[in-house]
Design a protein around this motif. Sequence first.
Motif: not given
Length: 239
Positions: A184, A181, A188
């Motif tokens: 990610d 996570e 981003s």
Amino acid sequence: AVLLEMKDIHKIYPNGTVANRGVNLEVHEGEIHALVGENGAGKSTLMKILFGLENPTSGSIVYKGQEVHFQGPRDAIQQGLGMVHQHFMLAPSLTVSENIVLGDEPRKGMFNMFRDRKTELNNIKELITRFGLKTDPEAAVDSISVGQKQRVEILKVLYRGAKLIILDEPTAVLTPQETDELFDSIKSLVAQGYTIIFITHKLREVMEISDRITVLKAGQTIQTLLTKDTSKEEISRLM
Ligand code: ADP
Ligand code: ADP
């Protein structure tokens, strides 16, 4: 374009320890730059020099094309640099949003916090959504997971306008799922123009997420590499 350059940094501590003896670091805008090297290689010292917590014995720092000497973390963050430590500095009795707004000195900020609570909450919610940092701004910090606490630390520097974010061994206390996570979220951030310095010991993470690698050994930069042009074996040999 080059965002940050640390040139030929030397640091001798007052007790005589030579922690940096010719470190060069060139970080390009929009990249994930892995800073690697075994314990004692001089990574923390280099970052302390960047944030003005230690004075270099010699060497220079160029940020956005200008020579700089940040006076401390507060000065650095005003110029767009944020550091996320592996030990979290959150006020456990406050909520996520209160921690984000108040930063590292919650008691000092207590009195003028949430002058415009609604606007601040909306700003925080917008940040949380923009980076997929799934966290409830109204949750009490002592009730959230380690992975969520780390997201709060990242949100604290984003909220203050950091564009270059230094993550110090960010996966050390995370589960594999939390690590995925986090990666990610980092991807981003980079997609939205942020730049990341990622301090790590883990080869798998260097291969998975970095664009460029600087390897420190005994206080010196021994290599700077593009991850995509380098084999896992070569990086493993250098780390
Ligand atoms: P790393 O972050 O790569 O583990 P450090 O920059 O923490 O490396 O340490 C580099 C060397 O400098 C080590 O030998 C460490 O013990 C020493 N060192 C770090 N901080 C100090 C200090 N305040 N005073 C003296 N020596 C220090
Ligand atoms: P880190 O690797 O996260 O910097 P350390 O436990 O190595 O954590 O260091 C904790 C603190 O002690 C740091 O502020 C560092 O500068 C300082 N320190 C580390 N090594 C030495 C040393 N040999 N002498 C004095 N201070 C040190």
